[in-house]
Scaffold this motif. Structure first.
Motif, PDB file in Angstrom:
ATOM      1  N   ALA A  43      -8.409  -6.384   1.336  1.00 15.05           N
ATOM      2  CA  ALA A  43      -8.192  -5.969  -0.048  1.00 15.05           C
ATOM      3  C   ALA A  43      -8.657  -7.084  -0.966  1.00 15.05           C
ATOM      4  O   ALA A  43      -8.603  -8.266  -0.601  1.00 15.05           O
ATOM      5  CB  ALA A  43      -6.715  -5.659  -0.302  1.00 15.05           C
ATOM      6  N   LYS A  44      -9.138  -6.713  -2.140  1.00 19.48           N
ATOM      7  CA  LYS A  44      -9.539  -7.710  -3.126  1.00 19.48           C
ATOM      8  C   LYS A  44      -9.321  -7.143  -4.531  1.00 19.48           C
ATOM      9  O   LYS A  44      -8.960  -5.981  -4.695  1.00 19.48           O
ATOM     10  CB  LYS A  44     -10.997  -8.126  -2.923  1.00 19.48           C
ATOM     11  N   ASP A  45      -9.518  -8.007  -5.512  1.00 20.17           N
ATOM     12  CA  ASP A  45      -9.307  -7.641  -6.916  1.00 20.17           C
ATOM     13  C   ASP A  45      -7.880  -7.181  -7.174  1.00 20.17           C
ATOM     14  O   ASP A  45      -7.634  -6.236  -7.920  1.00 20.17           O
ATOM     15  CB  ASP A  45     -10.302  -6.548  -7.349  1.00 20.17           C
ATOM     16  N   ASP A  59       3.197  -0.664   6.147  1.00 16.23           N
ATOM     17  CA  ASP A  59       2.801  -0.856   4.755  1.00 16.23           C
ATOM     18  C   ASP A  59       2.920  -2.330   4.379  1.00 16.23           C
ATOM     19  O   ASP A  59       3.870  -3.020   4.775  1.00 16.23           O
ATOM     20  CB  ASP A  59       3.692  -0.029   3.812  1.00 16.23           C
ATOM     21  N   ILE A  60       1.941  -2.796   3.604  1.00 15.89           N
ATOM     22  CA  ILE A  60       1.922  -4.182   3.144  1.00 15.89           C
ATOM     23  C   ILE A  60       2.308  -4.210   1.670  1.00 15.89           C
ATOM     24  O   ILE A  60       1.790  -3.426   0.866  1.00 15.89           O
ATOM     25  CB  ILE A  60       0.518  -4.804   3.316  1.00 15.89           C
ATOM     26  N   TYR A  61       3.219  -5.112   1.322  1.00 14.88           N
ATOM     27  CA  TYR A  61       3.614  -5.302  -0.066  1.00 14.88           C
ATOM     28  C   TYR A  61       3.314  -6.746  -0.459  1.00 14.88           C
ATOM     29  O   TYR A  61       3.568  -7.672   0.320  1.00 14.88           O
ATOM     30  CB  TYR A  61       5.102  -5.044  -0.258  1.00 14.88           C
ATOM     31  N   THR A  76      -3.379   4.994   5.336  1.00 14.13           N
ATOM     32  CA  THR A  76      -2.798   6.336   5.494  1.00 14.13           C
ATOM     33  C   THR A  76      -3.208   7.041   6.776  1.00 14.13           C
ATOM     34  O   THR A  76      -2.508   7.937   7.247  1.00 14.13           O
ATOM     35  CB  THR A  76      -3.178   7.229   4.290  1.00 14.13           C
ATOM     36  N   ASN A  77      -4.351   6.663   7.371  1.00 16.41           N
ATOM     37  CA  ASN A  77      -4.816   7.360   8.574  1.00 16.41           C
ATOM     38  C   ASN A  77      -4.909   6.445   9.798  1.00 16.41           C
ATOM     39  O   ASN A  77      -5.540   6.791  10.798  1.00 16.41           O
ATOM     40  CB  ASN A  77      -6.176   8.024   8.310  1.00 16.41           C
ATOM     41  N   ASN A  78      -4.303   5.265   9.709  1.00 12.20           N
ATOM     42  CA  ASN A  78      -4.216   4.335  10.839  1.00 12.20           C
ATOM     43  C   ASN A  78      -5.569   3.952  11.427  1.00 12.20           C
ATOM     44  O   ASN A  78      -5.729   3.818  12.641  1.00 12.20           O
ATOM     45  CB  ASN A  78      -3.335   4.937  11.950  1.00 12.20           C
ATOM     46  N   ASP A  79      -6.548   3.766  10.532  1.00 13.74           N
ATOM     47  CA  ASP A  79      -7.871   3.333  11.010  1.00 13.74           C
ATOM     48  C   ASP A  79      -8.100   1.840  10.772  1.00 13.74           C
ATOM     49  O   ASP A  79      -9.207   1.340  10.969  1.00 13.74           O
ATOM     50  CB  ASP A  79      -8.979   4.149  10.334  1.00 13.74           C
ATOM     51  N   GLY A  80      -7.041   1.141  10.372  1.00 13.43           N
ATOM     52  CA  GLY A  80      -7.148  -0.295  10.161  1.00 13.43           C
ATOM     53  C   GLY A  80      -7.689  -0.682   8.805  1.00 13.43           C
ATOM     54  O   GLY A  80      -7.909  -1.870   8.546  1.00 13.43           O
ATOM     55  N   LYS A  81      -7.886   0.297   7.936  1.00 16.28           N
ATOM     56  CA  LYS A  81      -8.430   0.022   6.602  1.00 16.28           C
ATOM     57  C   LYS A  81      -7.446   0.487   5.528  1.00 16.28           C
ATOM     58  O   LYS A  81      -6.807   1.526   5.672  1.00 16.28           O
ATOM     59  CB  LYS A  81      -9.772   0.734   6.412  1.00 16.28           C
ATOM     60  N   ILE A  82      -7.344  -0.291   4.476  1.00 18.58           N
ATOM     61  CA  ILE A  82      -6.475   0.065   3.358  1.00 18.58           C
ATOM     62  C   ILE A  82      -7.175   1.125   2.518  1.00 18.58           C
ATOM     63  O   ILE A  82      -8.279   0.920   2.034  1.00 18.58           O
ATOM     64  CB  ILE A  82      -6.145  -1.164   2.490  1.00 18.58           C
ATOM     65  N   ASP A  83      -6.533   2.300   2.379  1.00 21.77           N
ATOM     66  CA  ASP A  83      -7.158   3.357   1.585  1.00 21.77           C
ATOM     67  C   ASP A  83      -6.244   3.851   0.458  1.00 21.77           C
ATOM     68  O   ASP A  83      -6.573   4.831  -0.223  1.00 21.77           O
ATOM     69  CB  ASP A  83      -7.591   4.536   2.473  1.00 21.77           C
ATOM     70  N   GLU A  84      -5.112   3.185   0.278  1.00 30.59           N
ATOM     71  CA  GLU A  84      -4.260   3.520  -0.864  1.00 30.59           C
ATOM     72  C   GLU A  84      -3.655   2.237  -1.417  1.00 30.59           C
ATOM     73  O   GLU A  84      -3.075   1.442  -0.677  1.00 30.59           O
ATOM     74  CB  GLU A  84      -3.141   4.477  -0.461  1.00 30.59           C
ATOM     75  N   ASP A 397      -4.021 -16.012  -4.336  1.00 27.88           N
ATOM     76  CA  ASP A 397      -3.640 -15.632  -5.695  1.00 27.88           C
ATOM     77  C   ASP A 397      -4.618 -16.096  -6.755  1.00 27.88           C
ATOM     78  O   ASP A 397      -4.385 -15.907  -7.944  1.00 27.88           O
ATOM     79  CB  ASP A 397      -2.228 -16.133  -6.022  1.00 27.88           C
ATOM     80  N   LEU A 398      -5.745 -16.687  -6.337  1.00 31.82           N
ATOM     81  CA  LEU A 398      -6.790 -17.059  -7.292  1.00 31.82           C
ATOM     82  C   LEU A 398      -7.743 -15.899  -7.535  1.00 31.82           C
ATOM     83  O   LEU A 398      -8.025 -15.541  -8.674  1.00 31.82           O
ATOM     84  CB  LEU A 398      -7.561 -18.276  -6.779  1.00 31.82           C
ATOM     85  N   ASN A 399      -8.230 -15.296  -6.463  1.00 29.37           N
ATOM     86  CA  ASN A 399      -9.199 -14.209  -6.595  1.00 29.37           C
ATOM     87  C   ASN A 399      -8.665 -12.872  -6.083  1.00 29.37           C
ATOM     88  O   ASN A 399      -9.437 -11.953  -5.826  1.00 29.37           O
ATOM     89  CB  ASN A 399     -10.503 -14.562  -5.874  1.00 29.37           C
ATOM     90  N   GLY A 400      -7.367 -12.773  -5.886  1.00 31.59           N
ATOM     91  CA  GLY A 400      -6.757 -11.488  -5.590  1.00 31.59           C
ATOM     92  C   GLY A 400      -7.173 -10.877  -4.275  1.00 31.59           C
ATOM     93  O   GLY A 400      -7.292  -9.654  -4.155  1.00 31.59           O
ATOM     94  N   THR A 401      -7.353 -11.718  -3.254  1.00 31.17           N
ATOM     95  CA  THR A 401      -7.865 -11.264  -1.959  1.00 31.17           C
ATOM     96  C   THR A 401      -6.779 -11.349  -0.895  1.00 31.17           C
ATOM     97  O   THR A 401      -5.947 -12.241  -0.916  1.00 31.17           O
ATOM     98  CB  THR A 401      -9.061 -12.143  -1.537  1.00 31.17           C
ATOM     99  N   ILE A 402      -6.793 -10.411   0.054  1.00 29.15           N
ATOM    100  CA  ILE A 402      -5.929 -10.500   1.225  1.00 29.15           C
ATOM    101  C   ILE A 402      -6.796 -10.493   2.473  1.00 29.15           C
ATOM    102  O   ILE A 402      -7.631  -9.600   2.672  1.00 29.15           O
ATOM    103  CB  ILE A 402      -4.896  -9.360   1.272  1.00 29.15           C
ATOM    104  N   PHE A 403      -6.615 -11.531   3.295  1.00 29.59           N
ATOM    105  CA  PHE A 403      -7.364 -11.699   4.536  1.00 29.59           C
ATOM    106  C   PHE A 403      -6.499 -11.273   5.722  1.00 29.59           C
ATOM    107  O   PHE A 403      -5.277 -11.431   5.715  1.00 29.59           O
ATOM    108  CB  PHE A 403      -7.756 -13.163   4.721  1.00 29.59           C
TER     109      PHE A 403
END
Length: 409
Positions: A43-45, A59-61, A76-84, A397-403
């Motif tokens: 995720a970014k931005d 779910d990640i918060y 939402t579909n357990n494919d390893g990608k954030i889609d919501e 928290d500088l560029n809004g990214t999650i690794f």
């Protein structure tokens, strides 16, 4: 989903020549990790994600220090990608913890709680309960990170807005330091009772200037923290400290905190070079006098100014055995001594205590050579969380990214 945000970053004197980027993104392959590990951006931005948590449904918060609302990231579909991606609420803050069927989060003055549904999804049309209110906020070092133990007790950091507890006119240290009545420590509250005020809590441990990195160790059933150290030795006491000493002192120290413990701030600091607790100059110290006979010793010392912003004991199963029950630390700053920073470190543990030396686990979030920077800093690690499959998440928290860091053997 892109979240626009504006915020300022205050430069520190020892970061001369370093700038920060609010738009660049490095390729995750530039992050250096041990053999067998991989890094992805999920995720970014996202604005300013700080501490993170993962609920029992995956779910990640992520709470946000400089943007309204915390962020929910859902596959939402357990494919390893954030889609919501959803932004929830209006508060800004740092702490967030999924605990059983509840999601707790903090602003700079309060702690709130949502009840998740039976499948651990975020509830619809529910207002949060206020758990604790009235935590002091003086604008500086005002994050309220927290953890819960297995008995639903909340342990929350109240950081000090004043580095040395110094009298504004004379420069002498205030004795006793009145700040310790409301800050510079960890306070304990009952996580099952609503609408508590600050006076309902008890001071669990004191003498920790700003414990942003905090976690509950389930193996030892105890609280651990890595504390931000003070600064400004040479600025006010050049007769005792050179500019180089001021840049390299004091340690960012790791403690195991038990009820009633005192780590010594502001009266002392830990000098990692002398390996001693040293009397602070505001209280009659000269850089050599020892003090703090009644203060606990740190378990481990790290170079100055690294800015420990999260601590996480690894309880997953997918990383190699050496990482089990060890501690990851997200360092948000840089060390003038090491000429390195903005990395995730690892401390091996055995029988609930650090063993051996600490090491850099994930490096180069900065994207530049800090010894001779040729461009702006691109990412600053801030929060850590473990996924359902044992993966490690790192927020920036500088560029809004999650690794996302995984082990693939």
């Amino acid at each position: 989903m892109k979240i626009n945000f504006k915020r300022s970053i205050i430069g520190l004197s020892f970061l001369s020549g370093i700038s920060f980027s609010l738009s660049a993104q490095i390729n995750p392959s530039q992050i250096t990790v041990p053999k067998g590990f991989t890094v992805k951006i999920i995720a970014k931005d996202l604005g300013s994600p700080r501490h993170m948590t993962v609920s029992k449904n995956g779910d990640i918060y992520a709470n946000r220090k400089a943007d309204k609302g915390f962020v929910l990231l859902k596959d939402t579909n357990n494919d390893g990608k954030i889609d919501e991606t959803r932004v929830i609420g209006e508060e800004v803050g740092t702490g967030i913890v999924a605990h059983d069927r509840y999601l707790y989060y903090s602003s700079n003055t309060s702690i709130y709680r949502y009840e998740l549904d039976k499948n651990y999804n975020f509830p619809k049309n529910q207002e949060p309960d206020k758990m604790v209110d009235g935590l002091i906020d003086k604008g500086r070092d005002n994050a309220k990170p927290f953890v819960l133990d297995d008995d639903d007790n909340i342990y929350v950091t109240v950081g000090s807005w004043n580095d040395p507890c110094r009298e504004p006119e004379s420069g002498a240290g205030m004795m006793p330091c009145p700040i310790l009545d409301v800050a510079g420590g960890i306070w304990k509250f009952n996580g099952r009772i609503l609408n508590q005020s600050f006076s309902n809590g008890t001071r669990y441990a004191t003498g920790v200037k700003n414990a942003v990195a905090i976690d509950w160790n389930k193996e030892t059933n105890s609280l651990f923290t890595v504390v931000h150290g003070r600064g400004q030795f040479h600025d006010f006491y050049p007769q005792y400290y050179t500019a180089k000493q001021s840049a390299e002192l004091p340690a960012e120290a790791m403690y195991e905190l038990k009820k009633g413990d005192n780590a010594g701030w502001p009266y002392i600091y830990y000098d990692q070079k002398q390996k001693k607790k040293i009397l602070a100059p505001e209280y009659g110290g000269n850089g050599k006098k020892t003090g703090g006979e009644d203060a606990i010793d740190p378990l481990m010392a790290f170079p100055a100014h690294l800015g420990p912003n999260d601590l996480l004991f690894y309880t997953g199963n997918s990383f190699p055995k050496k990482y089990r029950n060890g501690a990851f630390i997200a360092f948000h700053g840089q060390s003038p001594e090491l000429k390195k920073g903005y990395f995730v470190a690892f401390v091996p543990f055995k029988k609930g205590k650090p063993t051996g030396k600490w090491e850099i686990f994930a490096d180069n979030f900065a994207g530049v050579n800090l010894a001779n920077p040729s461009g702006p800093i691109q990412h600053r690690p801030c929060g850590l969380a473990i996924g359902l499959n044992g993966e490690l998440y790192v927020s920036d928290d500088l560029n809004g990214t999650i690794f996302k860091i995984e082990y693939e053997k």
